[in-house]
Scaffold this active site. Sequence first.
Site, short mmCIF file in Angstrom:
data_model
loop_
_atom_site.label_atom_id
_atom_site.label_comp_id
_atom_site.label_asym_id
_atom_site.label_seq_id
_atom_site.Cartn_x
_atom_site.Cartn_y
_atom_site.Cartn_z
CB SER A 230 -4.88 2.18 -39.31
OG SER A 230 -3.81 2.47 -38.44
CB SER B 271 -1.60 3.96 -36.56
OG SER B 271 -2.39 3.07 -35.81
CE LYS C 64 -1.57 -0.26 -37.89
NZ LYS C 64 -1.81 0.56 -36.69
#
Length: 485
Positions: A319, A75, A78
């Site tokens: 997230s 993640s 991101k």
Amino acid sequence: MYFGKWISTSGMLVGLSLLLGGCASVSQTSTPTIIDQLMADPALNGATVSLMVRDARSGSTLYQHNPRTCLIPASNLKLLTTAAAMDVLGPQYRFSTQLLSNGTQQGERLSGNLYLKGLGDPTTQFADYQALAAQLAGQGVRQIQGDLVFDDSFFDAERLGVDWAQDDESTYYGAQISALTVSPNSDFDAGTLLVTAKAPAVVGQPVSVLVSPSTDYVQLDNRAVSGPGNNFGITRQHGTNLLQLTGALAPGKQSRQWVSVWEPTQLVANLFEQALAQQGIQVLGRRVIGGASPAAAKVVAEHQSAPLQELITPLLKLSNNNMSEALLKAMGRKTSNAGTAQAGVAAVADFMQRQGLAPTTLSQVDGSGLSRRNLVSSQGLTDLLLATARQPWFDAWYNALPIAGNPDRMTGGSLRYRLSGTPAQNNLHAKTGSMAGVSSLSGYISDAQGRRLVFSMISNNYLSSAAPIRALENRVALALAHWHD
């Protein structure tokens, strides 16, 4: 969006104090030496780590360990997706969901088709669809003499990302992507339903089940019972909306799980038809899934999301994978008129080039980091962190990052249980990342002299559990907060 187990602070502090050799020896051991010792931790045996620390003002390198080795970021990707979206779409960008018609209204009758067109909004909830139906009813419409068309053509029909794991399909963080979707909550877990199970007091009796929002789009195969074992679980059979509930739930206990659906557009169709019926609006024509709205159709009602500069807070704090994928495809639609992941990736590459970053140092296939085909180095992520700090929207983006040790869920996010009671608390702003054998932490932290540092640590292929790796990340962050040469 998967956090796993959280690490207690006490063990990290003990480990750091041992490495520092107590307060008396702090001045005798440089931070780079301390980090070198951390990189030799047995938990990393067989693993690969890319770590880089830089001065946020000058960009100069303070520490590096395999800085150009490209690894799976999970993640942490991101960071790139949201930064690019703030640039490409703009902080004031809003998703939209529209009701359109190519017909005319005569009294309570709308002659012609009614189109529900999704423009990718992952934040739309059932209440928003009810509000759209209420807007239509407020115009006096009680009957649609044409078809009810659900238009999800703003994005392509690829519901899952490249190489997403099959066993993630029924999870909230592996939900399917559609331009016309629905979220069951204010976390905006689009494409899912909230399934609440409660065990009765009598052992052996089946659990009761409540699905929210209420819908008959999914079917339940409830084999779960009240009893010991704590092995209750919910899965969705591939290619269907059959939810299988198995195992035992302790008597009197309740379980809440978010389960993805197969084909979110059709779930929206089910819910919107409910919303129309609640308003007393009758549809005489067919339900059409996936039809495109004519260019000449006029908007009769509309719902807009909050602006992007607000949406990145739940996205980064929690997230959120589906929101990230929606942003990627929205960027592709804006820059190439193609709501595809590939077009979105090209838009991200253009953003990188404008910032003086090299897209060739990155492999990106999705927006969330759920695919193991994504590859990036700690140098690439620190380059990004330095570049974002120069942007006019940086403050909103920086504040949207999880903040270590802050117990408020929408402040601390995925770092709210980490580094409490340390110099990193309310100091470290960083994005976490987690998959099997993958852990990452990248962001900003200030040292004891108030100098801001940027850093990125990506660990791949470790054989231990995630707990000792996160403990190492935390000890690195503490070493940075105490930085001394």
